[in-house]
Design an enzyme around this catalytic site. Structure first.
Site, short mmCIF file in Angstrom:
data_model
loop_
_atom_site.label_atom_id
_atom_site.label_comp_id
_atom_site.label_asym_id
_atom_site.label_seq_id
_atom_site.Cartn_x
_atom_site.Cartn_y
_atom_site.Cartn_z
N ASP A 187 0.86 -1.18 0.00
CA ASP A 187 0.00 0.00 0.00
C ASP A 187 0.89 1.23 0.00
O ASP A 187 2.10 1.16 0.27
CB ASP A 187 -0.90 -0.03 1.24
CG ASP A 187 -1.96 1.06 1.21
OD1 ASP A 187 -2.41 1.41 0.11
OD2 ASP A 187 -2.33 1.56 2.28
N ASP A 208 -0.24 5.00 1.11
CA ASP A 208 -0.45 5.90 2.25
C ASP A 208 -0.40 5.11 3.55
O ASP A 208 -1.06 4.08 3.71
CB ASP A 208 -1.80 6.61 2.13
CG ASP A 208 -1.85 7.55 0.93
OD1 ASP A 208 -0.88 8.30 0.75
OD2 ASP A 208 -2.83 7.50 0.17
N LYS A 239 -9.67 -2.53 -3.15
CA LYS A 239 -9.54 -3.16 -1.83
C LYS A 239 -10.77 -2.86 -0.98
O LYS A 239 -11.27 -1.73 -1.02
CB LYS A 239 -8.30 -2.61 -1.12
CG LYS A 239 -6.99 -2.87 -1.83
CD LYS A 239 -5.81 -2.33 -1.05
CE LYS A 239 -5.80 -0.83 -0.97
NZ LYS A 239 -4.67 -0.27 -0.22
N ASP A 252 -1.39 -1.04 5.96
CA ASP A 252 -1.60 -0.46 7.28
C ASP A 252 -3.03 -0.61 7.77
O ASP A 252 -3.36 -0.13 8.85
CB ASP A 252 -1.20 1.02 7.29
CG ASP A 252 -2.19 1.90 6.53
OD1 ASP A 252 -2.64 1.48 5.44
OD2 ASP A 252 -2.50 3.00 7.01
#
Length: 270
Positions: free
Chosen positions: A12, A14, A187, A212
């Site tokens: 990912d 961010d 996602k 995250d």
């Protein structure tokens, strides 16, 4: 599976590589480590506003070198999915799009025609310019038979002033008005991960996913059959992890823990 045995990486963006446009500790070094080892990797994002070229430039300003062919967005995944669907439908390919250049460019490059007249699909993605007129048109086209597609389910997005309504919120409005639920490509649909693996020519058994968020990155990586690594540099906390009935294979403070050598000696505060 240890990091040494992984042959391909999905990550990912961010909260893993960047936060507020600032590179997180170890991100640049990890990308260089993958390049040095000649390991295939892709940076994933549910953001459909920007093209891969745009995101590559934005990451470069943060000090991260990621070629555009190493970036996979929900817009690209959506265009790839719809191209496969239209092949099955004997080549039909038209769409009414509520979204930005990242989505329209991906659909154009996949051979789609943008139209407001009897489109095959209504495709809703991220934009900072949702208009009542565009949403109304989307509702009417879906009621007339267009199939409803959404790039990602995120209900809100960040801004310096606070949260903003995002794709999932607008999709919910359209669903309420039409009674039609969309097919969501991004996602946590593992479809996005599988399309990224196909883009790389990789297999899930030898691939790790770094994210995250338990509710998108980790669950989708798990369902796609990948080794999952949760970083604590984004939105997750130890308390939030316990709310889910599944676990990642590994939990780390930040991507600097995946480096061959320590980052400037002692691990930094992420």
């Amino acid at each position: 599976m240890s990091a040494e045995n992984i042959e391909c990486w999905l990550t990912d963006m961010d909260g893993v590589l960047v936060r507020e446009h600032e590179a997180l500790p170890g991100a640049a070094e990890l990308l260089e480590q993958w390049r040095r080892r000649d390991l295939p990797y892709v940076v994933l994002t549910n953001n459909s506003i920007f093209t891969a070229r745009d995101l590559s430039a934005r990451l470069r300003h943060s000090g991260l070198v990621v070629p555009e062919d190493r970036i996979w967005t929900s817009a690209l995944a959506t265009a790839t999915f719809l191209a496969q669907q239209t092949d099955a439908d004997h080549g039909r390919g038209s769409a009414y799009v509520v979204g930005e250049a990242g989505l329209t460019t991906a659909l154009h490059e996949a051979g789609f025609i943008m139209t407001e007249t009897a489109p095959d699909y209504v495709v809703v993605g991220e934009t900072r310019n949702y208009s009542f007129e565009a949403i109304t048109k989307a509702v009417r086209l879906i009621n007339d038979g267009a199939r409803f597609i959404v790039t990602n389910p995120d209900a809100t997005g960040p801004s310096p002033e606070g949260v903003l309504p995002a794709t999932g919120a607008i999709a919910a409005l359209i669903t309420k008005a039409t009674g039609s639920d969309p097919y969501v490509v991004g996602k946590p649909n593992p479809m996005m991960f599988r399309s990224a693996l196909n883009h790389l020519g990789a297999h899930s058994m030898q691939t790790a996913m770094i994210g995250d968020r338990m509710d998108t990155d980790i669950v989708a990586g798990m369902e796609a059959g990948m080794h999952t690594i949760l970083v604590m540099s984004g939105v997750s906390s130890q308390a939030s992890i316990s709310q889910y009935p599944f676990r990642p294979h590994r939990i780390i403070d930040g991507v600097y823990e995946l480096l061959d050598e320590p980052l400037n000696g002692d691990p930094p505060d992420a």
